[in-house]
Write an enzyme that holds these catalytic residues in place. Structure first.
Site, mmCIF file in Angstrom:
data_model
loop_
_atom_site.group_PDB
_atom_site.id
_atom_site.type_symbol
_atom_site.label_atom_id
_atom_site.label_comp_id
_atom_site.label_asym_id
_atom_site.label_seq_id
_atom_site.Cartn_x
_atom_site.Cartn_y
_atom_site.Cartn_z
ATOM 1 C CE LYS A 14 -0.940 -1.898 3.315
ATOM 2 N NZ LYS A 14 0.044 -0.874 3.121
ATOM 3 N NE ARG A 90 5.846 0.255 7.998
ATOM 4 C CZ ARG A 90 5.082 1.256 7.623
ATOM 5 N NH1 ARG A 90 3.784 1.111 7.550
ATOM 6 N NH2 ARG A 90 5.612 2.405 7.299
ATOM 7 C CG HIS A 179 9.370 5.181 3.357
ATOM 8 N ND1 HIS A 179 9.298 6.429 2.787
ATOM 9 C CD2 HIS A 179 8.100 4.746 3.457
ATOM 10 C CE1 HIS A 179 8.034 6.741 2.555
ATOM 11 N NE2 HIS A 179 7.283 5.727 2.958
ATOM 12 C CG HIS A 206 10.164 4.238 -0.639
ATOM 13 N ND1 HIS A 206 10.124 2.868 -0.484
ATOM 14 C CD2 HIS A 206 8.890 4.661 -0.465
ATOM 15 C CE1 HIS A 206 8.881 2.491 -0.237
ATOM 16 N NE2 HIS A 206 8.120 3.570 -0.212
ATOM 17 C CG ASN A 209 -0.304 7.378 -1.237
ATOM 18 O OD1 ASN A 209 -0.431 8.363 -1.975
ATOM 19 N ND2 ASN A 209 -1.120 7.096 -0.257
ATOM 20 N NE ARG A 239 2.524 11.370 5.339
ATOM 21 C CZ ARG A 239 2.957 10.132 5.090
ATOM 22 N NH1 ARG A 239 3.899 9.919 4.198
ATOM 23 N NH2 ARG A 239 2.447 9.133 5.754
ATOM 24 C CG ASP A 281 -3.351 6.374 -8.321
ATOM 25 O OD1 ASP A 281 -2.622 6.420 -9.333
ATOM 26 O OD2 ASP A 281 -3.676 5.325 -7.749
ATOM 27 N N GLY A 329 5.907 2.289 -5.825
ATOM 28 C CA GLY A 329 4.960 2.251 -6.941
ATOM 29 C C GLY A 329 5.322 3.205 -8.075
ATOM 30 C CG ASN A 333 5.086 0.381 -11.532
ATOM 31 O OD1 ASN A 333 5.400 -0.642 -12.124
ATOM 32 N ND2 ASN A 333 4.669 0.380 -10.284
ATOM 33 C CD GLU A 383 8.434 -0.876 2.708
ATOM 34 O OE1 GLU A 383 7.565 -0.775 1.828
ATOM 35 O OE2 GLU A 383 8.520 -0.110 3.669
HETATM 36 P P1 AMP Z 1 2.931 2.612 -3.443
HETATM 37 O O1 AMP Z 1 2.529 3.464 -2.263
HETATM 38 O O2 AMP Z 1 4.380 2.219 -3.417
HETATM 39 O O3 AMP Z 1 2.010 1.452 -3.665
HETATM 40 O O4 AMP Z 1 2.780 3.532 -4.759
HETATM 41 C C1 AMP Z 1 1.560 4.090 -5.130
HETATM 42 C C2 AMP Z 1 1.813 5.132 -6.208
HETATM 43 O O5 AMP Z 1 2.446 4.513 -7.336
HETATM 44 C C3 AMP Z 1 0.529 5.785 -6.729
HETATM 45 O O6 AMP Z 1 0.713 7.178 -6.851
HETATM 46 C C4 AMP Z 1 0.376 5.155 -8.096
HETATM 47 O O7 AMP Z 1 -0.291 6.005 -8.987
HETATM 48 C C5 AMP Z 1 1.819 4.999 -8.510
HETATM 49 N N1 AMP Z 1 1.937 4.072 -9.645
HETATM 50 C C6 AMP Z 1 1.713 2.755 -9.660
HETATM 51 N N2 AMP Z 1 1.857 2.264 -10.928
HETATM 52 C C7 AMP Z 1 2.187 3.325 -11.715
HETATM 53 C C8 AMP Z 1 2.483 3.496 -13.102
HETATM 54 N N3 AMP Z 1 2.452 2.482 -13.960
HETATM 55 N N4 AMP Z 1 2.798 4.722 -13.529
HETATM 56 C C9 AMP Z 1 2.824 5.769 -12.682
HETATM 57 N N5 AMP Z 1 2.553 5.684 -11.376
HETATM 58 C C10 AMP Z 1 2.249 4.478 -10.886
#
Ligand code: AMP
Length: 398
Positions: A14, A90, A179, A206, A209, A239, A281, A329, A333, A383
């Site tokens: 990335k 990173r 993290h 935090h 995923n 995990r 997810d 995420g 959200n 980050e």
């Molecule tokens: P990240 O690793 O920080 O990108 O977070 C990924 C996680 O955030 C995944 O499990 C996504 O399903 C979850 N996520 C992202 N948007 C939403 C949302 N609107 N509602 C619930 N979970 C979310």
């Protein structure tokens, strides 16, 4: 100053090009499937986007391609590589050696090599990224920003495992935490948002995923949920998080599993994926729950319950709480996860306001009621900014 930020994984890479002084992001992208075939996704300017399949046999070709994309053709955002003044990497595992970010020297790379047994997938990729940048952009300083560094302030009674002491003295077996850049960024933002400036007691969740919680007293981490490796702590996308050693050894015996097979299950097939049987997810699992899938319901309730237990433990570790922060995420959200985590915590001074919690926002917000003794913040993590800013500060002081 323009900083090229690199996050090199085993088969992905990335990147971002950022000016840490005004936080302007010129380009952001990812190379995926390195060593398999290769896919580049490059985003630039307001809504420019390039996605192409292109051969990337190794990380070297991937970085060369990124540099070319940044400087030539439709996705170009700078006239030449010489505009890049520093590179921020990173770096996942800094062990006890690195408690702050550092300029990359041969000695630093040697120390990171010694830490490979603690992060066998990540540290070799991070080192590779540093060496390729040194090769492709000679004379431009490289800085390593460690995921573990922020947690180095934990007291010994928090980071030690209750194993025989020589396991620590001989092999460095202890909690390190990960993290760190996110926990630092979010706790620092929260500190700025609080009226109180002394004895600040902040908990950062935090939740992505990969997920972890940390307890931060006066800006310093005093405990965190991940351990020697990221597999400990909260239940995550794939995990397992905390599982009793007896359960693991029993599973190994019953299934005739090797250590590697067991770790593969615990890192890649457990957590939200393992329980729901549907996806790692959370969005898909929330959807499954809505449609009446009971394993999805169980996964969601386990995720929230695990977070809540850590929050309770860290309120105790901090002797109280001034702010509970959600990021990542899921943290940013999912209003539902935040609601379940905070339910019933009035006694700890945490009262969530349902209206504020359900209102979407791309900037930091306070979702506690006015009468809540402690604040509840949702803070988008950044980050990359921490990596760019540390790089800028270190390189400016050279
Ligand atoms: P990240 O690793 O920080 O990108 O977070 C990924 C996680 O955030 C995944 O499990 C996504 O399903 C979850 N996520 C992202 N948007 C939403 C949302 N609107 N509602 C619930 N979970 C979310």
């Amino acid at each position: 100053m323009l900083v090229f930020i690199l996050n090199a994984g085993s088969s992905s890479l990335k990147y971002q090009l950022m000016n840490p002084i005004n936080k302007e992001v010129l380009a952001v992208g990812i190379c995926e499937r390195i060593g398999i075939d290769g896919v580049l996704t490059h985003q630039f300017k307001e809504d420019g986007k390039i996605k192409k399949e292109i051969s990337m046999p190794t990380h070297k070709e991937a970085i060369e391609l990124v540099l070319k994309t940044l400087t030539e053709g439709e996705g170009a955002v700078i006239a030449s590589i010489n505009k890049i003044e520093a590179i921020g990497h990173r770096a996942v595992h800094g062990g006890e050696k690195f408690s702050v970010s550092t300029i990359v020297t041969p000695i630093v790379i040697e120390e990171m090599r010694k830490l490979i047994p603690l992060a066998p997938l990540h540290n070799p990729a991070n080192i590779m990224g540093m060496e390729i940048c040194q090769d492709l952009m000679p004379g431009i300083p490289n800085v390593a920003v460690f995921d573990t560094a922020f947690h180095q302030t934990m007291p010994d009674y928090a980071y030690m495992y209750p194993l025989p002491y020589e396991q620590y003295s001989k092999h460095g077996i202890r909690k390190y935490g990960f993290h760190g850049t996110s926990h630092f960024f979010v706790s620092n933002e929260a500190q700025g948002m609080l009226d109180k400036k002394h004895n600040t007691r902040i908990i950062v969740c935090h939740l992505g995923n990969g997920s972890s919680v940390s307890a931060v007293l006066n800006g310093k981490c005093i405990d965190t949920s991940m351990g020697l490796t990221p597999v400990q702590g909260l239940m995550m996308g794939t995990r397992a998080g905390d599982v009793g050693a007896g359960a693991i050894s029993y599973m190994m015996t019953q299934e005739g599993l090797s250590i590697d097979e067991t770790l593969d299950i615990m890192n890649k097939k457990s957590g939200i994926l393992g329980i729901s049987g549907k996806s790692s997810d959370l969005r898909e699992v929330l959807e499954g729950m809505k449609n009446g899938d009971d394993k999805c319901r169980l996964a969601v309730e386990m995720v929230a319950y695990n977070i809540k237990k850590y929050v309770g433990a860290y309120v105790a570790a901090l002797d109280g709480i001034d702010a509970l922060c959600f990021t990542g995420g899921i943290g940013e959200n999912s209003a539902l996860i935040r609601e379940i985590v905070c339910a019933g915590l009035d006694g700890m001074g945490l009262i969530i306001d349902p209206t504020k919690n359900n209102k979407r926002s791309s900037v930091a917000k306070d979702i506690a009621t006015n009468s809540s003794a402690a604040r509840i913040f949702v803070i988008p993590t950044n980050e990359e900014y921490v990596i760019a800013n540390d790089t800028y500060k270190i390189v400016s002081a050279l």
